[in-house]
Design an enzyme around this catalytic site. Structure first.
Site, short mmCIF file in Angstrom:
data_model
loop_
_atom_site.label_atom_id
_atom_site.label_comp_id
_atom_site.label_asym_id
_atom_site.label_seq_id
_atom_site.Cartn_x
_atom_site.Cartn_y
_atom_site.Cartn_z
N GLU A 289 0.83 -1.20 0.00
CA GLU A 289 0.00 0.00 0.00
C GLU A 289 0.87 1.26 0.00
OE1 GLU A 289 -3.70 -0.73 2.26
OE2 GLU A 289 -3.42 1.31 2.98
N HIS A 314 7.10 -26.87 0.42
CA HIS A 314 6.39 -27.96 -0.27
C HIS A 314 5.26 -27.42 -1.13
CE1 HIS A 314 8.65 -30.93 2.04
NE2 HIS A 314 8.65 -29.98 2.95
N LYS A 428 -13.13 2.49 -1.13
CA LYS A 428 -14.02 2.87 -0.03
C LYS A 428 -15.15 3.74 -0.56
CE LYS A 428 -10.72 2.84 3.87
NZ LYS A 428 -10.17 3.54 5.01
O1 PA5 Z 1 -3.01 2.03 5.87
C1 PA5 Z 1 -4.11 2.52 5.71
O2 PA5 Z 1 -4.32 3.74 5.83
C2 PA5 Z 1 -5.32 1.67 5.39
O3 PA5 Z 1 -5.03 0.40 4.98
C3 PA5 Z 1 -6.23 1.61 6.61
O4 PA5 Z 1 -5.54 1.04 7.68
C4 PA5 Z 1 -7.51 0.81 6.35
O5 PA5 Z 1 -8.13 1.23 5.18
C5 PA5 Z 1 -8.48 1.01 7.52
O6 PA5 Z 1 -8.71 2.36 7.72
P1 PA5 Z 1 -9.32 2.94 9.06
O7 PA5 Z 1 -8.38 2.64 10.17
O8 PA5 Z 1 -9.45 4.39 8.80
O9 PA5 Z 1 -10.64 2.27 9.25
#
Ligand code: PA5
Length: 456
Positions: A289, A314, A428
Site C-alpha cells: 500500500e 512444499h 471505499k
Molecule cells: O493504511 C491505511 O491507511 C489503510 O489500509 C487503513 O488502515 C484501512 O483502510 C483502515 O482504515 P481505518 O483505520 O481508517 O478504518
C-alpha cells in the site's frame, strides 16, 4: 540482542547475472544519502517515528485500561481492518502462545482475543456463536472513523449491547480507538462516554501498530508493550545512521529498489517460524500500500508474497528456484526458538528415518532454512535473510521499525508518496456509493457506466 540482515545473496558475486553487482549498489549510495535526508526532513510529518519516545503517559493509561479488561472479561474483540487489524494479529501471533485462545484461562492470563477484519457474514455470525456479550469487551479501531466494514461491525455490536444493557452501559463494553477529530467514531464515542484512545496525527493506518491501535490489544493479552517500544527505539536509532552500510533499513530499501529496477517486481517474505506467519501479512500491507504508486506515467511497486517456512517449501519453493527471475526472497530466520523439541528414537531399525532421531525440531527447521537459502542461491535468485536472535517483544518492536523505515526509504528512492493510498480510498468511496451514502451519487453513475459484464 539485535536484528541483522545478511544480504550476501542479493549480490551478483553470490547469485550470478541476476544479482546486483556491488558497484551498482554502491553507485546508488548518493541516492541513499538523499533518501536518508528526505526521511529526516519529514520527521515532523511521519509522526509514527516518534511513537517509541512520546507515549509514556499514554502507555500508563493503556496499561490501566488493559488491566481492568483483563480482570473482568473472557473475550476481547477488535473490530477493524487493514492497518487497524494486521498489527494486532501479527503481534499476538508473534508473542503469545500459538494456541492462546484454546488455553485454559489460568494459563492464558488474559481474555481470548478475536480480531475481526472482514465482513464475511458467516464470520460475523460465527463470532456471535462463540462470545458471551456479558463477558466481552469490544475495541473498535478506525483511524478515519468512517470505514464501512468497521462501521458495519460497530453498528452490529452497538445494537447488541444497547438491546441487552441499555445505552448508558455501552461504555462498559465498548472502547474506541480513532482520530481525535475526524470521522464519526469520535462523535459516537463522545456521545456515549466511551473510553477512547487516539491515533496521533501523522500516524497512518499501516504505520499505527506502535500506537494505541496495537498497544491496547497487546497489553490486554499480557504483552510487554514497553519492551516493544524499546526495541523500536533501538532500531530507529540504528536506521538513522549516516553510514549507509551500518543502516539496516536503508540497506534493505536500497537492495529492494535495486532489485526492482532489475525487474524483481515480486518480493517474497518467508518467515521460518509460525510465530512470524502473520508478520508477513502485516508487511504485505505496509509494502504494497505504501509503494504501489504512480508518478506521472511511471508505475512503482513490488508485489509482496507471503510464504511460510518450512510449510511452503512444499508448495512455492519450486517456483522460487526454477521460475522466472522476477522476485527477491527475504527469509526471516530465528536463531533461538523459545522451545527446544527433541526428535525421539522410535524406529532405529530404519536408518533412512532414524537419522532424524537425536536431533531436534530446532535443528531441523534451521537446516531446512539454510538448505532452501542455498537452493534459491544456486538457482541464481536474489535472496537475503533477516536474522532475529529470538522472537520477543523487543525484537518484534525492532522488526516493525526496521520494515517501516525500509518502506519510508524505498518510497523516497522511488520518488513516490509512501503515505497516501488513493487506490484504497477509491474502493471505499465506491462502496459508499453502492450502499447509498449521501454525497456519492456521482460515483454511482461512474460505476454504472462500467457495469456491462462479460459472463460465460
Ligand atoms: O493504511 C491505511 O491507511 C489503510 O489500509 C487503513 O488502515 C484501512 O483502510 C483502515 O482504515 P481505518 O483505520 O481508517 O478504518
Amino acid at each position: 540482542m539485535r536484528i541483522r540482515i545478511d544480504y550476501t545473496n542479493m549480490l551478483s558475486s553470490a547469485v550470478g547475472e541476476h544479482g546486483i553487482p556491488e558497484e551498482e549498489l554502491r553507485a546508488m549510495f548518493p541516492e541513499g544519502r538523499a533518501a536518508l535526508e528526505a526521511v529526516r526532513a519529514k520527521r515532523d510529518v511521519i509522526r509514527w517515528r516518534d511513537l517509541p519516545y512520546n507515549q509514556r503517559e499514554i502507555v500508563k493509561e493503556i496499561k490501566a485500561v488493559a488491566e481492568d479488561v483483563r480482570q473482568r472479561c473472557e473475550s476481547f474483540v477488535v473490530l477493524g481492518i487493514g492497518g487497524s487489524a494486521l498489527g494486532p494479529i501479527a503481534v499476538q501471533q508473534a508473542l503469545n502462545h500459538p494456541k492462546y485462545n484454546e488455553l485454559p484461562r489460568e494459563k492464558r492470563g488474559g481474555p481470548k482475543l478475536y480480531v475481526e477484519d472482514n465482513v464475511d457474514p458467516e464470520r460475523m455470525a460465527a463470532l456471535m456463536d462463540v462470545i458471551d456479550p456479558e463477558t466481552t469487551v469490544f475495541n473498535v479501531i478506525t483511524k478515519s472513523g468512517s470505514t464501512s466494514e468497521t462501521m458495519a461491525q460497530l453498528l452490529t455490536v452497538m445494537r447488541l449491547l444497547i438491546d441487552l444493557y441499555g445505552e448508558e452501559r455501552l461504555r462498559e463494553r465498548l472502547i474506541a480507538t480513532t482520530d481525535c477529530e475526524k470521522g464519526n467514531l469520535v462523535a459516537i464515542a463522545k456521545r456515549y462516554g466511551l473510553t477512547t484512545f487516539f491515533v496521533p496525527e501523522g500516524v497512518g493506518g499501516r504505520f499505527s501498530e506502535l500506537c494505541p491501535v496495537g498497544l491496547l490489544p497487546a497489553a490486554v493479552c499480557g504483552i510487554d508493550i514497553e519492551a516493544m517500544l524499546e526495541g523500536a527505539a533501538q532500531m530507529d536509532a540504528l536506521c538513522d545512521n549516516d553510514d549507509i552500510e551500518a543502516n539496516p533499513a536503508l540497506m534493505y530499501a536500497l537492495l529492494e529498489v535495486a532489485a526492482m529496477r532489475r525487474g524483481a517486481n515480486i518480493g517474497v517474505l518467508m518467515p521460518y517460524a509460525d510465530s512470524l506467519k502473520f508478520f508477513a501479512d502485516w508487511y504485505a500491507q505496509l509494502w504494497a500500500e505504501s509503494l504501489g504508486k504512480k508518478r506521472g506515467g511511471e508505475r512503482f511497486g513490488q508485489t509482496p508474497v507471503k510464504s511460510l517456512g518450512v510449510t511452503d517449501q512444499h508448495s512455492q519453493v519450486q517456483l522460487y528456484t526454477d521460475g522466472p527471475f522476477d522476485k527477491t526472497v527475504t527469509f526471516l530466520g530465528v536463531e533461538k526458538y523459545r522451545k527446544v523439541f527433541a526428535i525421539p528414537h522410535a524406529a532405529d531399525d530404519y536408518p533412512n528415518v532414524a537419522f532424524l532421531s537425536g536431533h531436534t525440531f530446532n535443528e531441523l527447521i534451521s537446516a531446512e532454512r539454510r538448505a532452501t537459502e542455498h537452493a534459491v542461491t544456486v538457482s541464481g535468485h536474489m535472496n537475503k535473510t533477516v536474522i532475529l536472535p529470538e522472537v520477543n517483544a523487543n525484537t518484534v518492536g525492532q522488526l516493525m521499525m526496521l520494515f517501516e523505515l525500509a518502506t519510508a526509504y524505498a518510497g523516497e528512492l522511488s520518488g513516490i508518496d509512501a503515505y497516501d493510498q488513493p487506490g484504497v480510498e477509491e474502493g471505499k468511496n465506491m462502496t459508499y456509493a453502492l450502499l447509498g451514502k449521501r454525497g456519492y451519487e456521482e460515483k454511482l453513475k461512474e460505476m454504472g457506466e462500467n457495469a456491462a459484464r462479460k459472463l460465460v
